[in-house]
Design a protein around this motif. Structure first.
Motif, PDB file in Angstrom:
ATOM      1  N   ASN A 337       0.900  -1.093   0.190  1.00  0.00           N
ATOM      2  CA  ASN A 337       0.064   0.140   0.083  1.00  0.00           C
ATOM      3  C   ASN A 337       0.877   0.934  -0.147  1.00  0.00           C
ATOM      4  O   ASN A 337       2.362   1.360  -0.249  1.00  0.00           O
ATOM      5  CB  ASN A 337      -0.960   0.423   0.584  1.00  0.00           C
ATOM      6  CG  ASN A 337      -0.373  -0.146   2.685  1.00  0.00           C
ATOM      7  OD1 ASN A 337       0.986   0.254   2.635  1.00  0.00           O
ATOM      8  ND2 ASN A 337      -1.093  -0.253   3.603  1.00  0.00           N
ATOM      9  N   SER A 338       0.378   2.246  -0.337  1.00  0.00           N
ATOM     10  CA  SER A 338       0.796   3.543  -0.852  1.00  0.00           C
ATOM     11  C   SER A 338       2.104   3.965   0.191  1.00  0.00           C
ATOM     12  O   SER A 338       3.380   4.278   0.491  1.00  0.00           O
ATOM     13  CB  SER A 338      -0.195   4.851  -0.277  1.00  0.00           C
ATOM     14  OG  SER A 338      -0.952   4.719   0.310  1.00  0.00           O
ATOM     15  N   GLU A 339       1.270   3.681   1.586  1.00  0.00           N
ATOM     16  CA  GLU A 339       2.213   4.208   3.102  1.00  0.00           C
ATOM     17  C   GLU A 339       3.446   3.341   3.225  1.00  0.00           C
ATOM     18  O   GLU A 339       4.768   3.751   2.867  1.00  0.00           O
ATOM     19  CB  GLU A 339       1.991   3.912   4.505  1.00  0.00           C
ATOM     20  CG  GLU A 339       2.420   4.587   5.837  1.00  0.00           C
ATOM     21  CD  GLU A 339       1.759   4.507   6.672  1.00  0.00           C
ATOM     22  OE1 GLU A 339       2.150   4.523   8.120  1.00  0.00           O
ATOM     23  OE2 GLU A 339       0.373   4.218   7.114  1.00  0.00           O
ATOM     24  N   ALA A 341       4.757   1.086   0.957  1.00  0.00           N
ATOM     25  CA  ALA A 341       5.459   1.164  -0.287  1.00  0.00           C
ATOM     26  C   ALA A 341       6.123   2.439  -0.826  1.00  0.00           C
ATOM     27  O   ALA A 341       8.030   1.924  -1.358  1.00  0.00           O
ATOM     28  CB  ALA A 341       4.155   1.819  -2.268  1.00  0.00           C
ATOM     29  N   HIS A 342       6.314   3.320  -0.001  1.00  0.00           N
ATOM     30  CA  HIS A 342       7.110   4.101   0.602  1.00  0.00           C
ATOM     31  C   HIS A 342       8.667   4.174   1.744  1.00  0.00           C
ATOM     32  O   HIS A 342       9.760   4.640   1.042  1.00  0.00           O
ATOM     33  CB  HIS A 342       7.244   5.543   1.093  1.00  0.00           C
ATOM     34  CG  HIS A 342       6.062   6.239   0.155  1.00  0.00           C
ATOM     35  ND1 HIS A 342       6.066   7.349  -0.980  1.00  0.00           N
ATOM     36  CD2 HIS A 342       4.507   6.795   0.117  1.00  0.00           C
ATOM     37  CE1 HIS A 342       4.950   7.593  -1.354  1.00  0.00           C
ATOM     38  NE2 HIS A 342       3.924   7.267  -1.056  1.00  0.00           N
ATOM     39  N   ARG A 343       8.696   3.526   2.372  1.00  0.00           N
ATOM     40  CA  ARG A 343       9.770   2.592   3.222  1.00  0.00           C
ATOM     41  C   ARG A 343       9.892   1.704   2.534  1.00  0.00           C
ATOM     42  O   ARG A 343      10.942   1.872   2.478  1.00  0.00           O
ATOM     43  CB  ARG A 343       8.922   1.968   4.007  1.00  0.00           C
ATOM     44  CG  ARG A 343       8.266   3.656   5.077  1.00  0.00           C
ATOM     45  CD  ARG A 343       7.651   2.945   6.815  1.00  0.00           C
ATOM     46  NE  ARG A 343       8.331   2.547   7.436  1.00  0.00           N
ATOM     47  CZ  ARG A 343       8.479   2.136   8.951  1.00  0.00           C
ATOM     48  NH1 ARG A 343       7.296   2.235   8.931  1.00  0.00           N
ATOM     49  NH2 ARG A 343       9.592   1.304   9.726  1.00  0.00           N
ATOM     50  N   GLU A 344       9.293   0.865   1.681  1.00  0.00           N
ATOM     51  CA  GLU A 344      10.545   0.003   0.956  1.00  0.00           C
ATOM     52  C   GLU A 344      10.754   0.646  -0.300  1.00  0.00           C
ATOM     53  O   GLU A 344      11.480   0.105  -0.642  1.00  0.00           O
ATOM     54  CB  GLU A 344       8.928  -0.843   0.188  1.00  0.00           C
ATOM     55  CG  GLU A 344       9.302  -2.509  -0.161  1.00  0.00           C
ATOM     56  CD  GLU A 344      10.011  -2.268  -2.389  1.00  0.00           C
ATOM     57  OE1 GLU A 344      10.525  -2.892  -2.602  1.00  0.00           O
ATOM     58  OE2 GLU A 344       9.332  -0.988  -3.218  1.00  0.00           O
ATOM     59  N   THR A 619      13.306  -3.417  -7.826  1.00  0.00           N
ATOM     60  CA  THR A 619      13.275  -2.769  -7.183  1.00  0.00           C
ATOM     61  C   THR A 619      14.784  -2.697  -6.865  1.00  0.00           C
ATOM     62  O   THR A 619      15.584  -3.972  -7.187  1.00  0.00           O
ATOM     63  CB  THR A 619      12.466  -2.542  -5.846  1.00  0.00           C
ATOM     64  OG1 THR A 619      12.538  -4.275  -5.841  1.00  0.00           O
ATOM     65  CG2 THR A 619      10.939  -2.533  -6.471  1.00  0.00           C
ATOM     66  N   GLN A 625       8.052  -4.823  -8.083  1.00  0.00           N
ATOM     67  CA  GLN A 625       6.716  -3.729  -8.087  1.00  0.00           C
ATOM     68  C   GLN A 625       5.906  -3.995  -9.373  1.00  0.00           C
ATOM     69  O   GLN A 625       6.676  -2.763 -10.413  1.00  0.00           O
ATOM     70  CB  GLN A 625       6.959  -2.449  -7.154  1.00  0.00           C
ATOM     71  CG  GLN A 625       6.011  -1.741  -6.871  1.00  0.00           C
ATOM     72  CD  GLN A 625       6.196  -0.669  -5.781  1.00  0.00           C
ATOM     73  OE1 GLN A 625       6.920  -0.417  -5.857  1.00  0.00           O
ATOM     74  NE2 GLN A 625       5.459   0.362  -5.856  1.00  0.00           N
ATOM     75  N   ASP A 628       0.179   1.037 -11.615  1.00  0.00           N
ATOM     76  CA  ASP A 628      -1.430   0.815 -11.632  1.00  0.00           C
ATOM     77  C   ASP A 628      -1.969  -0.461 -12.660  1.00  0.00           C
ATOM     78  O   ASP A 628      -3.426  -0.143 -12.308  1.00  0.00           O
ATOM     79  CB  ASP A 628      -1.446   2.209 -11.160  1.00  0.00           C
ATOM     80  CG  ASP A 628      -1.287   2.402  -9.358  1.00  0.00           C
ATOM     81  OD1 ASP A 628      -0.907   1.615  -9.098  1.00  0.00           O
ATOM     82  OD2 ASP A 628      -0.875   3.884  -9.338  1.00  0.00           O
TER      83      ASP A 628
END
Length: 1213
Positions: A337-339, A341-344, A619, A625, A628
């Motif tokens: 999810n978006s949150e 995904a940024h950390r990943e 990645t 990944q 969309d």
């Protein structure tokens, strides 16, 4: 106002306006099968009286169409006739009242004898009769010929096994009907579940339980031939267990356009048991500990325990405090999810599949907000034949809570206190410093290892403190790390954070050797590394003093990672065909070691668009990944990174239109920081690659052969469309059938069958009413299609052809039209049957006598069709009458009608018709008469049913003529006299015999008359004593006599053919006696002849025959030869006087006796009364006179002749 008053006056004159009663019944004819349940509705409107109306149902049977047979009533229980009473009482026939004015007639078990014309009658409740009180409709009962058969069996299957069952559906109904076939599954007393069904409109559908599997191709229904339906379930599930059976229904279209299932039949069942495989699995979640400090890493392991895991498909999702972190399908591609995904993206988190049974969630640097409950969920999925996945069972273990504690200790930088440097020359130091490094030139990100070696000429005098410094290219000096004399290491201010993460390390390897390690070097780490060593000794006062300092340095050059960074995209297959595969190679230069992360993203610009969209990203940590908008690519795309390089290959299988476009590879160069964060150093985009996805080259070929088809109406038009070659064995075809009429510019669409076997009727079929007459069939071979137009009409003539579209399933499971082709034309000519009606042309002559029977035969030698109906009409041409006249007509409905000639000649009771065999008709005229003579012939009309059920006259022919002559019998009457001339004495009797020698017919009757012949005045012959009758005889002469006869005739006696006597001639009155001695012999006796009777006598005989009109007519008359009779005149004597006078004879011989007797009786009575009575009575002094009138008897005891009783008019009073 005047108009209003006028309207009121009109209403006053007209009185109350009442509604008109109307009775409506369901439109017929209705076709139903024996044994079925039928309902017929009946409504009444516009009535008066009670709101609830009553209904009475009757039937008019075909055997007696004029006779009403009562069935059931809502008001009268005694209404049904005997043949329906038992069924009505048993509830098999009843009336259901829907509303007050509407009712339904129910017949639960229809019988063949229930066919006929039904009448719904509503008894009158109105004030006066106004409207209709009944309505009729026809019901046709046909045999139930539907048969549904399947082999009863029991099958034991294992989960994922396929199942195939077949069912035979046969019907022999002549009426046009449609079939629907369904497969159902039933378990125990549960309601049956529809697996898959083919509707009457040829549309496939499934119940809710099987709808998804049918859409994915897991459940199929195929028609094999014309009667076999096959059910296929590819992957059985335990829930499929039960009894499978086939149910068929036969549908007929009612006149109102609705469809009705006349009959339903189900086959024997097949019991299927499904043994489930061991699909159980368990999930557990593990981690090392539950308490962490900020910055620490944590790893969660989701462990799956199941059998045969590599052959099964599982999806895993990770959740934090019940919120989704990431999900991973069977293809092991994580979606975050978006949150997270940024950390990943920053390298702080990773979701991966470690093995088939182990799934890992790693958080490299915990935050305090990461405290909470973690869990994973594992869902098993089943892969369908189309490649789609269906979710099955899902499981998750217990939550694992973790706590992340904040860091509370402060980092303090200790700096040397009282740092003194001894003056030069005082205690001179003997140390030397040497700096060495592992490499003078390194690639950014590589580790730097520096060593600082301290050498002394003798024994070391004290301790060493070491400072590592960096002098950059701008000659700026910065402290890296310091090791004091106590062995305490303190990083420099600019390296404090890096050191805390282990990025800068300093160690005292030996007492005189010190190392500096800079891990994950950066470009700014480039410069001159200097090792500054200070030697310390303890003074007398115990304080540490600096003895000396030495320094050494070495240059380090760091090559930036982005130097020469470039990306190139190549492909060896710029053009591919549908369902082929193609590879896209993304080449990264220069070659980076594995520690240097490069993220590669493939971008895609679909054909016809201007924006690129991210397909998939490899990645920096090796994960994949998806973008969309990459849902259509996921199941058909593989991404692979070379182990020896950063090159990334994108492989796309089963290419389709959606994969056609421009591709571009974008690479990002990343550097991992000391704090495990990531920094993107550079981004490069490759050249554009255009991939063209082409449809396969079609091999479609449709038969172009031309045909000419000529047939008669009511026969089926068989049209075929043959696909000679096709592109793929998996090709589906849409077939469009057209007809082209000479009056039309283009062909008109009749029927379209789509590639998915759905039916669509064209405008021509709707306009011409062809829907009920069309039958489409797709043969087992798959490339042969046939269209049958039932009950062809003349208007169906035209040029027929098919338009075939070849459809293929694209790799993304969407059907596309590959090619289309038109077949050769079939010229269809529908004509009425050739007239083959032929009658016998044999001529005939018949001569018959009156009252006999005439047989007229009409023979049909040939006819156009065995299904035709014949109308036969007989005509007659009368002599001297040019126009023919109709005698009789037998209509095609076998109704006999009389013609105008029958009325004229009174033939109605004398005509008889019979047909001993098909095509032979005989007309009998009974009791013929002369006026029946004429020339007879029969005229035959042949009627055929049109395809729409309307009868039309197709042919007519006239047979040969038969001349009929009706004659009366030939006159064969002959009369002869048996008695010759006679001479008799006066007072004697003479006989006049009349003998019929021959007759014309045995049925004839005779009228006999005797005449006395004498010559008129001036003639030679005469009869004396008849002068007084001359005047009367002149009045009674024969009428109609054209020529004057010199002979005068006087009638003695006449007897008619009906045995009625005429009056006696006056001279002979009372002296005649008639006798019929035999059927042909008549005698007339003349009594008491007198000289006046002398003369000539004759008898005339008339022969009468019965006429056809039940009367009698005179055929002929014949007169005998004259007979001469001479009566001798004798003198009168007492005897002759007495004997010749009847009154005198009675007076002398008869009256004295009764008078004498009466006197004696009277005397005796007087004397008897005088004894008993003193009174003398003389009875008025008279005796009553009794007169007795006796019949005329010629009797004399002295006469020689016996007494003769003469019966004549007036003889008996």
């Amino acid at each position: 106002m005047k108009c209003f008053l006028l309207v009121l006056s009109c209403l006053a004159v007209l009185g109350e306006v009442t509604a008109q009663r109307q009775v409506a019944v369901q439109e017929g004819p209705l076709y139903r099968t024996e044994g079925s349940h039928i309902t017929i509705w009946c409504n009444v409107s516009g009535y008066q009286g009670p709101s609830e109306q009553n209904f009475q149902w009757s039937i008019y049977l075909p055997s007696a169409p004029e006779r009403e047979v009562q069935i059931v009533s809502t008001v009268d229980s005694s209404f049904p006739y005997a043949i329906y009473t038992q069924r009505v009482r048993g509830g098999k026939i009843y009336v259901e009242r829907v509303q007050d004015h509407s009712a339904l007639l129910h017949i639960t078990e229809l019988q063949a004898r229930d066919a006929g014309e039904y009448e719904c009658h509503t008894p009158n409740t109105d004030e006066r009769y106004f409207g209709s009180y009944s309505a009729k409709m026809n019901l046709v009962v046909i045999p139930d010929s539907l048969q549904t058969t399947a082999m009863p069996q029991t099958l034991h299957k294992v989960e994922q096994d396929p199942l195939e069952l077949t069912c035979e559906v046969v019907t022999e109904t002549l009426q046009h009907s449609h079939l629907s076939v369904a497969w159902l599954r039933q378990r125990g007393s549960e309601k049956p579940v529809e697996v898959i069904a083919l509707s009457r409109d040829f549309v496939l559908h499934s119940g809710t339980e099987y709808a998804q599997r049918q859409s994915l191709g897991e459940v199929r229904l195929d028609k094999l031939g014309s009667t076999t339906f096959r059910l296929t379930v590819f992957h059985l599930q335990p829930s499929d267990q039960g009894e499978f059976y086939c149910e068929a229904a036969e549908w007929v279209q009612d006149p109102d356009g609705s469809w009705y299932a006349m009959t339903r039949k189900r086959s024997e069942g097949t019991v299927v048991t499904v043994q489930p495989t061991d699909k159980e699995f368990t999930v557990r979640l593990e981690t090392e500990k539950r308490l962490y400090t900020m910055g620490e890493p944590v790893e969660f392991r989701c462990i799956l325990e199941a059998q045969n895991v590599p052959d099964r498909y599982f999806a895993v999702s990770w959740a934090f405090n019940s919120s989704l972190i990431a999900s991973m399908g069977p293809n092991a591609v994580p979606v975050l999810n978006s949150e997270f995904a940024h950390r990943e993206a920053k390298g702080q988190l990773k979701v991966a599949k470690e093995s088939d049974s182990v799934f890992v969630l790693k958080i490299y640097h915990l935050r305090q907000e990461d405290s909470g409950k973690y869990n994973c969920r594992v869902t098993e999925r089943e892969k369908t034949v189309t490649g789609e996945f269906i979710d099955k069972e899902s499981k998750r273990p217990k939550n694992i809570p973790i706590i992340v504690l904040p860091i509370t200790d402060d980092w303090v930088v200790k700096v040397p206190q009282n740092h003194q440097i001894l003056p030069q020359g005082h205690l001179e130091s003997s140390i030397s410093v040497e700096v060495a490094s592992n490499a003078s030139v390194v690639l950014e990100g590589e580790n730097l290892h520096l060593s600082c070696s301290v050498r002394t000429a003798g024994k070391p005098q004290g301790r060493f403190s070491v400072i590592w410094q960096l002098v950059d290219r701008q000659n700026r000096r910065s402290n890296i790390v310091w090791l004091d004399r106590d062995g305490t290491v303190q990083p420099g201010a600019s390296y404090w954070e890096r050191s805390s993460f282990g990025g800068v390390q300093m160690e005292q390897v030996q007492p005189s050797s010190f190392s500096l390690g800079i891990f994950n070097s950066r470009k700014e780490d480039e410069g001159q590394y200097e090792c500054h060593v200070t030697e310390w000794v303890r003074a007398v006062d115990g304080e540490w003093q600096i003895v000396g300092e030495r320094r050494a340095s070495t240059p380090i050059s760091i090559t930036a990672l982005e130097t020469g960074f470039a990306v190139t995209a190549i492909s060896r297959t710029p053009g591919v065909t549908y369902s082929d595969s193609f590879d896209l190679q993304c080449i990264i230069k220069p070659h980076y070691p594995g520690r240097v992360p490069v993220s590669v993203t493939w971008r895609f610009q679909p054909v016809g668009t201007v924006e690129f969209q991210d397909l998939v990203t490899f990645t920096r940590d090796g994960g994949v990944q998806w973008g969309d908008r990459s849902s259509s690519f996921r199941t058909r795309t593989a991404i692979e990174k070379a182990e020896s390089s950063s090159n990334v290959r994108l492989s796309i299988s089963r290419a389709s239109d959606t994969e056609a476009g421009k591709y571009q590879c974008a690479a990002e160069l990343w550097r991992r920081n000391y704090n495990s964060s990531w920094t993107r150093l550079a981004e490069r985009a490759s050249n554009l690659l255009e991939i063209r996805v082409l449809q396969p080259v079609t091999k479609l070929q449709v038969s172009k052969s031309k045909r000419t088809l000529s047939l008669v109406e009511n026969r089926p038009i068989q049209l075929s469309c043959s696909v000679r070659s096709q592109t793929s064995q998996n090709s589906h075809f849409a077939v469009l059938w057209y007809v082209h009429k000479p009056s039309d510019a283009d062909g008109k669409l009749i029927l379209k069958t789509t590639h998915s076997s759905a039916f669509e009727y064209g405008t021509y079929a709707e306009e011409e009413g062809l829907r009920a007459r069309l039958q489409f069939e797709r043969h087992v071979s798959g490339g042969l299609f046939s269209l049958t137009v039932q009950r062809a009409e003349v208007s169906d003539s035209g040029s027929y052809y098919c338009h075939v579209e070849e459809w293929l399933l694209s790799p993304n499971y969407a059907w596309y039209k590959l090619a289309e082709e038109v077949s050769g034309r079939t010229e269809v000519t529908v004509k009425q049957p050739d007239s083959r009606l032929k009658l016998s042309q044999a001529q005939g002559n018949l001569s018959v006598l009156e009252t006999q029977q005439v047989q007229l035969e009409c023979v049909v030698l040939n006819r156009t069709s065995a299904a035709s109906q014949l109308a036969v009409e007989w005509f007659v041409w009368k002599p001297n009458h040019p126009e023919r006249e109709a005698v009789a007509r037998l209509s095609r409905e076998a109704t006999f009608h009389y013609g105008e000639q029958a009325a004229k000649n009174n033939l109605k009771g004398r005509l008889h018709l019979e047909s001993p065999s098909s095509g032979t008709y005989r007309l009998f005229i009974q009791n013929v008469a002369v006026q029946d003579s004429g020339t007879y012939s029969c005229h035959v009309e042949e009627w055929l049913p049109s395809p729409r059920g309307v009868w039309y006259k197709r042919a007519e022919d006239t047979a040969g003529q038969t001349a009929v002559t009706v004659t009366r019998p030939d006159a064969a009457l002959q009369v002869d006299t048996v008695v010759p001339n006679a001479t008799v004495s006066e007072r004697e009797a003479f006989q006049l015999d009349c003998s019929v020698v021959s007759r014309s017919s045995q049925e004839s009757r005779f009228a006999v008359a005797w005449f006395s012949l004498r010559t008129k005045a001036g003639g030679k012959r005469g009869s004396p004593g008849l002068e007084e009758q001359e005047q009367e005889d002149e009045d009674e002469g024969e009428e109609g006599e054209e020529e004057e006869d010199p002979t005068e005739r006087t009638v003695l006696l006449s007897v008619g053919p009906d045995a009625v006597f005429g009056p006696e001639g006056r001279p002979w009155e009372g002296r005649l006696r008639f006798q019929r001695l035999s059927p042909l012999l008549y005698r007339l006796s003349v009594l008491q002849a007198s000289p006046r009777d002398t003369g000539n006598y004759s008898c005339r005989v008339e022969e009468w025959l019965p006429s056809p009109q039940k009367g009698w007519y005179r055929l002929v008359e014949e007169e005998s030869a004259p007979v001469s009779v001479h009566v001798l005149d004798t003198s009168s004597t007492l005897q002759s006087v007495i004997c010749s006078n009847d009154a005198l004879f009675y007076f002398v011989f008869f009256y004295p006796f009764p008078i004498f007797g009466i006197l004696i009786i009277t005397i005796l009575l007087v004397r008897f009364k005088s004894r008993n009575s003193s009174k003398n009575s003389d009875g008025k002094n008279g005796v009553p006179l009794l007169w007795i009138k006796e019949p005329h008897l010629n009797y004399s005891p002295t006469c020689l002749e016996p007494p003769v009783l003469s019966i004549h008019p007036g003889a008996i009073d």
